[in-house]
Design an enzyme around this catalytic site. Structure first.
Site, PDB file in Angstrom:
ATOM      1  N   ASP A 190       0.882  -1.157   0.000  1.00 25.53           N
ATOM      2  CA  ASP A 190       0.000   0.000   0.000  1.00 25.53           C
ATOM      3  C   ASP A 190       0.928   1.218   0.000  1.00 25.53           C
ATOM      4  O   ASP A 190       2.138   1.113   0.273  1.00 25.53           O
ATOM      5  CB  ASP A 190      -0.924  -0.011   1.223  1.00 25.53           C
ATOM      6  CG  ASP A 190      -2.096   0.955   1.041  1.00 25.53           C
ATOM      7  OD1 ASP A 190      -2.053   1.794   0.113  1.00 25.53           O
ATOM      8  OD2 ASP A 190      -3.062   0.881   1.827  1.00 25.53           O
TER       9      ASP A 190
HETATM   10  C1  BGC Z   1      -4.961   3.375   0.297  1.00 20.84           C
HETATM   11  C2  BGC Z   1      -5.153   2.369  -0.810  1.00 20.84           C
HETATM   12  C3  BGC Z   1      -4.998   3.043  -2.137  1.00 20.84           C
HETATM   13  C4  BGC Z   1      -3.639   3.702  -2.197  1.00 20.84           C
HETATM   14  C5  BGC Z   1      -3.378   4.400  -3.523  1.00 20.84           C
HETATM   15  C6  BGC Z   1      -3.683   4.173   0.146  1.00 20.84           C
HETATM   16  O1  BGC Z   1      -3.644   5.233   1.028  1.00 20.84           O
HETATM   17  O2  BGC Z   1      -4.955   2.726   1.550  1.00 20.84           O
HETATM   18  O3  BGC Z   1      -6.408   1.770  -0.700  1.00 20.84           O
HETATM   19  O4  BGC Z   1      -5.177   2.129  -3.174  1.00 20.84           O
HETATM   20  O5  BGC Z   1      -3.550   4.660  -1.166  1.00 20.84           O
HETATM   21  O6  BGC Z   1      -4.137   5.522  -3.645  1.00 20.84           O
END
Ligand code: BGC
Length: 814
Positions: free
Chosen positions: A311
């Site tokens: 993530d």
């Molecule tokens: C979130 C994810 C997301 C990623 C990219 C993160 O902060 O937890 O769900 O896909 O950012 O935007």
């Protein structure tokens, strides 16, 4: 109603700061147009532009062979670049990021590294899960790039309709492909451990079977377009508070039976291209650095073939460690986390240093690089797909409208107040949310849609007569409050969460007048939440005082005149209902139903659609009844660092049924405008062999055509370990049955469905004994019970020990 800019903004404080401080590898805008080679009548792209056919260019060979050849052609520097993303330029719509490069698809979340000399293009990834999240407006461009806001995850799951979810996925995936994106960062399938998790709206259920089946359908639909998905967040990302650093103590059994099960189903049934590891730590180690999770279980046990990405900034305890770049990159890569997103210069430095010193083995680097290459080789950009930037938004609006209405759950309908068809008499519409409907939550799960149909717009379009005076009072009030809310969010910074708009104060006498002039009252209760924060008990889970007053005054006034009150719940997560549900006549849970919200609600309200959604989670009588209420968010309370999942496997209805705690609305519950009778329950065998089939006939005994969700729960013998009283093992939804029509459904049980995870044996074991099958319309409305036996204990699967506890703790037992 058109969305204002703050709703399009992404809550990503970390990203914005990091982007402005560090420099990125560049993202190329160039299209990949290599010369062609003709060899023995076949035409190939000379990606390397060297006039000869290299193995990796030979499209007759497997992607694995081609990727292996490419790895050998890459330099160490290229490999280091390839193991991390190229940043997240210009992503935040709220705070302009100085010097950010927008990339091929502005507003996307990131991408992989382009190797021009080998003709390897950059793959673009963008959020999900309620639709594609990109910037709708581009600099110096008159075109718009709006995407469809589909119903949020919880709303979709409430349909229990896998075929429908697949069609939603297909539509969503075509927007991904037509806007030039290669991988959608969706679906999200973490378990609703606690109703207060701020991202529950993105997730499907408190039950892993529902989560896994719905996720599989979604992945199949999206990937049918030839684009990828990223099932997320792997695993146990169940709270937003301190999400980057929270250490969760969870038993191996709870991990496997509850928090991993949905992912296991999705991986095995739908082959997602990618998996996104989560932010949190489990038993002392970041998930992105856990080899047991990412290699032993995900790849070796389940057979996952794609890539794992972190993530965004996963593996960094917080802002300071991101800036200093102090995370154990090598441990992440060794664990099987192939791609570090969104990519930091400090990571590249660490990778190169560790490669040089030998700390990071060449085999690890090559394996991870190869897997990323396999993704690139099958992506649309690799084959130079000419995306149109013109997905069929009109058709998708119809799909979202239909999906949303099927996900609505009718919780109460005294004296059949719904469907409501009286278009001549006036309807009094109360509640600020009726005038400013909430399509979906905030953060990365938000979509930049062109419009959201409010409830009053939906009612008007369908020909209902609305009380005009109320409309005149509410419209400017809502506009003013909404502007204030947006301003306050701007002032609170980009991590600010959405706040509930206050209710318009209406004098009792004014409401009494409406009870005379109108035939029906509607009150909408609205809730919003998003990434980066959790919900609160006061004024969120529990109704706020102004909402209680509104419900009380409207109900008293309308009931005094013999008129009915309907509540619409436009919410993303569970709220308290026990204290007020008796005061109103009907309750329709619309969830956050996407951009066609008002139309979808009115389709159910008016009877155009017979509701068939059912709850995928428990609505407790009070928050404190939630099994994780005692340890929610962890300790120390002011700033939690660790949280202990003491409730073990007793999450959601597994707890409520086993411990006999009465909920307000139970898991699996949902009413219809019709009625269904269950009969002819037949088992393929009364002694379990390799599998068992249960058939059941469902008949529509009502007067309106409708669909029914049939649920199959198992009550297993529990001599070796304690087990929940009932666990969902299969479900099916009928087609639309006409009045009097029947349909016979088949539900199948496999050996693994009988098994619990025995830590003492490191295995999934089905005990010998008598198993009860409960066939129900909900987890407590059981229509038929039947039994079968397992004559000898079955060791269904052996596993390698995982998730060693860092701190021992006692789990809840019945
Ligand atoms: C979130 C994810 C997301 C990623 C990219 C993160 O902060 O937890 O769900 O896909 O950012 O935007």
């Amino acid at each position: 109603m058109k969305k204002t800019i703050i709703q399009t903004a992404r809550v990503s404080f970390l990203t914005a700061v990091v982007i402005s401080n560090l420099s990125w590898n560049s993202i190329s805008d160039e299209k990949n147009n290599p010369p062609l080679l003709t060899i023995k009548g076949f035409t190939f792209k000379d990606l390397n532009n060297n006039g000869k056919l290299d193995i990796y260019e030979d499209t007759r060979l497997s992607i694995q062979e081609r990727a292996a050849d490419l790895v050998n052609k890459m330099t160490d520097e290229e490999k280091a670049n390839f193991l991390m993303g190229t940043g997240m330029p210009g992503f935040d719509g709220l705070t302009p990021v100085v010097g950010a490069i927008e990339g091929r698809v502005p507003g996307a979340a990131g991408g992989t590294y382009e190797i021009k000399r080998l003709g390897i293009p950059a793959v673009i990834v963008a959020d999900g899960p309620a639709g594609l999240r990109i910037k709708p407006i581009r600099t110096n461009d008159k075109n718009t790039y709006y995407c469809t806001a589909f119903p949020v995850g919880t709303a979709l799951a409430s349909t229990w309709n896998e075929a429908l979810i697949e069609s939603v996925g297909k539509a969503m995936g075509s927007e991904v492909k037509e806007y030039g994106v290669d991988v959608l960062l969706a679906p999200a399938l973490n378990i609703h451990r606690n109703p207060l998790c701020g991202r529950n709206f993105e997730y499907y259920s408190e039950d892993p079977l529902v989560a896994g089946k719905i996720a599989s359908a979604m992945v199949k639909g999206i990937q049918s377009n030839g684009v990828g998905t990223s099932i997320k967040h792997f695993a146990a990302n169940n709270q937003e508070t301190n999400r980057l650093s929270i250490n969760e103590h969870i038993s191996e059994r709870a991990m496997r039976e509850i928090y991993l099960k949905g992912f296991e189903i999705a991986v095995k049934e739908s082959n997602p291209w990618t998996v996104m590891s989560s932010y949190n730590l489990i038993n002392g180690t970041y998930t992105s650095a856990r080899k047991d999770l990412l290699t032993d279980i995900l790849r070796n046990e389940w057979g996952f073939k794609g890539i794992v990405m972190t993530d965004w900034f996963g593996g960094y305890a917080g802002f300071n460690s991101i800036i200093s770049g102090t995370s154990n990159v090598t441990q992440q890569l060794e664990a099987g986390n192939d791609l570090l997103m969104p990519g930091l210069p400090a990571q590249k430095k660490a990778i190169i240093e560790d490669m040089k010193s030998g700390k990071l083995a060449k085999e690890v680097v090559d394996l991870n690089v190869k897997r990323i290459l396999e993704l690139v080789l099958k992506s649309p950009i690799m084959s130079n797909y000419k995306y149109s930037d013109k997905p069929n938004l009109t058709k998708h609006a119809q799909i979202t409208r239909q999906a949303a209405s099927e996900g609505m759950v009718l919780l109460k309908n005294d004296k059949n107040v719904l469907p409501y068809t009286n278009k001549a008499a006036s309807v009094a519409v109360f509640g600020v949310t009726s005038y400013d409907f909430i399509a979906g939550g905030t953060g990365s799960g938000d979509v930049n849609e062109a419009y959201t149909v409010s409830l009053i717009e939906g009612l008007s379009k369908a020909g209902f007569s609305l009380d005009e005076e109320l409309k005149t009072l509410y419209t400017p009030f809502v506009a003013k409050e909404k502007a204030a809310e947006l301003k306050s969010r701007e002032e609170r910074g980009i991590l600010a969460l959405p706040q509930r708009l206050p209710e318009l104060k209406l004098e009792k006498e004014a409401i009494e007048k409406k009870a005379v002039s109108s035939e029906l009252a509607i009150i909408t209760i609205g809730r919003n939440s998003g990434e980066g924060g959790d919900r609160t008990v006061d004024n969120d889970f529990n109704l706020a005082e102004d909402e209680v007053v509104l419900i009380n005054n409207v109900s008293e006034a309308f009931h005094a005149k013999g008129k009915k009150v309907v509540v619409i719940m436009n919410i993303g997560g569970v709220i308290e209902t026990a204290s007020w549900k008796d005061k109103v006549d009907a309750i329709l849970l619309s969830w956050q139903p996407g951009q066609e919200g008002g139309n979808s609600v009115v389709d159910v309200f008016s009877g155009k659609v017979n509701p068939s959604g059912k709850l995928t989670m428990t609505f407790p009588m009070k928050y404190e009844d939630t099994p994780s209420a005692k340890n929610w968010l962890g300790t120390p309370i002011e700033n939690p660092t660790t949280v202990t999942y003491e409730e073990g496997v007793y999450v959601g209805y597994r707890y409520f049924s086993t411990f006999n705690v009465k909920p307000s609305y139970e898991f699996g519950f949902g009413k219809s405008y019709s009625y269904f009778a269950y009969s002819d329950v037949k088992l393929s065998n009364s002694v379990f062999k390799d599998k068992l089939t249960v058939s059941v006939t469902v008949k529509n005994t009502g007067k309106i055509a409708g669909k029914e969700v049939v649920q199959l729960y198992l009550s297993a013998p529990s001599k070796s370990i304690d087990k929940p009283k009932e666990e969902l093992k299969a479900f099916a939804k009928t087609k639309e049955l006409k009045p009097g029509e029947s349909s016979t459904l088949q539900l199948t049980i496999s050996p693994k469905d009988l098994a619990s995870f025995l830590e003492s044996k490191n295995a999934w074991v089905a005990e010998a004994g008598t198993y009860k099958l409960l066939i129900g319309a909900s987890s407590s409305d059981i229509k038929n019970t039947t039994e079968f036996t397992v004559e000898k204990e079955i060791t269904v699967e052996k596993a390698k020990k995982a998730f060693e506890l860092d701190v021992p703790f006692n789990e809840l037992k019945p």
